[in-house]
Design a protein around this motif. Structure first.
Motif, mmCIF file in Angstrom:
data_model
loop_
_atom_site.group_PDB
_atom_site.id
_atom_site.type_symbol
_atom_site.label_atom_id
_atom_site.label_comp_id
_atom_site.label_asym_id
_atom_site.label_seq_id
_atom_site.Cartn_x
_atom_site.Cartn_y
_atom_site.Cartn_z
ATOM 1 N N VAL A 1 -75.382 -13.450 -24.311
ATOM 2 C CA VAL A 1 -74.495 -12.911 -25.342
ATOM 3 C C VAL A 1 -74.683 -13.729 -26.613
ATOM 4 O O VAL A 1 -74.420 -14.931 -26.628
ATOM 5 N N THR B 1 -73.868 -15.386 -29.957
ATOM 6 C CA THR B 1 -72.578 -15.893 -30.418
ATOM 7 C C THR B 1 -72.286 -15.400 -31.840
ATOM 8 O O THR B 1 -72.323 -16.149 -32.817
ATOM 9 N N VAL C 1 -69.401 -9.562 -28.626
ATOM 10 C CA VAL C 1 -68.312 -9.563 -27.649
ATOM 11 C C VAL C 1 -68.012 -8.139 -27.189
ATOM 12 O O VAL C 1 -67.744 -7.892 -26.007
ATOM 13 N N LYS C 2 -68.086 -7.166 -28.110
ATOM 14 C CA LYS C 2 -67.879 -5.769 -27.737
ATOM 15 C C LYS C 2 -68.948 -5.299 -26.759
ATOM 16 O O LYS C 2 -68.669 -4.596 -25.782
ATOM 17 N N LEU D 1 -70.518 -7.140 -24.692
ATOM 18 C CA LEU D 1 -70.241 -7.793 -23.415
ATOM 19 C C LEU D 1 -69.172 -7.029 -22.650
ATOM 20 O O LEU D 1 -69.269 -6.870 -21.425
ATOM 21 N N GLU D 2 -68.163 -6.531 -23.344
ATOM 22 C CA GLU D 2 -67.116 -5.761 -22.670
ATOM 23 C C GLU D 2 -67.701 -4.524 -21.996
ATOM 24 O O GLU D 2 -67.328 -4.181 -20.862
ATOM 25 N N PRO E 1 -74.026 -17.829 -23.469
ATOM 26 C CA PRO E 1 -74.013 -17.788 -24.930
ATOM 27 C C PRO E 1 -75.394 -18.161 -25.486
ATOM 28 O O PRO E 1 -75.985 -19.159 -25.081
ATOM 29 N N THR F 1 -66.811 -17.327 -31.947
ATOM 30 C CA THR F 1 -67.213 -16.452 -30.845
ATOM 31 C C THR F 1 -67.273 -17.225 -29.539
ATOM 32 O O THR F 1 -66.847 -16.720 -28.487
ATOM 33 N N ALA G 1 -63.821 -17.608 -28.309
ATOM 34 C CA ALA G 1 -63.313 -16.340 -27.778
ATOM 35 C C ALA G 1 -63.871 -16.065 -26.384
ATOM 36 O O ALA G 1 -63.148 -15.600 -25.492
ATOM 37 N N LEU G 2 -65.151 -16.364 -26.176
ATOM 38 C CA LEU G 2 -65.764 -16.161 -24.861
ATOM 39 C C LEU G 2 -65.120 -17.075 -23.818
ATOM 40 O O LEU G 2 -64.862 -16.655 -22.686
ATOM 41 N N TYR H 1 -63.374 -15.226 -20.713
ATOM 42 C CA TYR H 1 -64.144 -15.236 -19.464
ATOM 43 C C TYR H 1 -64.284 -16.661 -18.932
ATOM 44 O O TYR H 1 -65.395 -17.168 -18.755
#
Length: 262
Positions: free
Chosen positions: A152, A154, A159-160, A162-163, A186, A199, A202-203, A207
């Motif tokens: 993912v 950074t 992040v979207k 990843l969802e 990351p 980011t 947030a990760l 998670y």
């Protein structure tokens, strides 16, 4: 043989670099590795000096037999790479047509799993580079794998993506006997930018269980290795990127079930 997939439904996050870097480190340690390029763009195939637009035979051939895989075909498709312990099951642009051909054909989701079964005694690890698109190719990668790495980038939009990937994995897991363990990795981290720092935070918040606690930094030596057609550890074993991938490999190996530890 242990089978790992590297996947994300967003492109440009470092999937191919991650696959090749991990394969190179495993090969450096004496393991026999087959890398499988399931991305129709053929980035990994090109990385190792083969032209996905010109290849007469590729992974596409595996899907031409109504879900069955003729004995010996996977071995026939293997190509050499810059590392003597790494073999390549190459991609070709023909893979892009697979989605249009697959409706109505049964068993196409297990073609790669069946193919790797034929290579089980020849290799210690198989690493699959999958396309950034949910379809028959990604389903094959996830169905064949025992462990998944999700790179993912950074930055905010990643992040979207990843969802979506986590939702896809939940769907795939409903059809598996055992849930596929995964690690979020990351990548392209630049501590000088607020986007990377926020980011990563947030990760870590979203998670905490699945996130690898470190990160792969931005490192021009990884790009230079790609230009040279060598694995990152062949090109510069002391680069920041390679040191980070060594830590990631140690993390992934530590997550192996006891039955898979050599």
């Amino acid at each position: 043989m242990r089978v790992w997939a590297v996947a994300n439904q967003k492109g440009g996050v470092g999937k191919t670099t991650t696959t090749i870097a991990l394969a190179g480190l495993l090969a450096d340690a004496g393991k026999r590795v087959v890398v499988v390029d399931l991305d129709p763009h053929g980035s990994m195939t090109s990385y190792f000096g083969h032209d996905p637009d010109a290849l007469e035979h590729s992974c596409f051939d595996l899907f031409l037999h109504q879900g069955n895989v003729p004995q010996g075909l996977p071995q026939e498709l293997l190509l050499p790479t810059s590392h003597e312990r790494i073999a390549l099951l190459p991609s070709s642009t023909a893979l892009a047509t697979l989605e249009r051909q697959s409706p109505g054909q049964n068993g196409l989701g297990l073609v790669i799993a069946k193919s790797l079964t034929q290579l089980w005694q020849d290799f210690d690890f198989a690493l699959i580079d999958s396309p950034p698109l949910l379809g028959v190719l990604m389903v094959n990668a996830l169905a064949a794998s025992q462990q998944l790495a999700i790179p993912v980038q950074t930055e905010f939009l990643a992040v979207k993506g990843l969802e979506r990937m986590v939702s896809t994995l939940a769907m795939i897991n409903r059809s598996r006997k055992q849930a596929l363990p995964y690690s979020i990795v990351p990548t392209l981290f630049d501590r000088r930018t607020q986007a990377s720092l926020s980011t990563l935070r947030a990760l870590r918040n979203a998670y905490p269980e699945q996130l690898w606690p470190a990160y792969i930094p931005v490192d021009t030596r990884l790009r230079d290795a790609s230009r040279a057609g060598q694995t990152p550890s062949q090109f510069d074993a002391k680069s920041r990127g390679v040191i980070a991938y060594q830590a990631l490999l140690k993390h992934l190996l530590a997550r192996l079930p006891a039955s898979q530890v050599a």
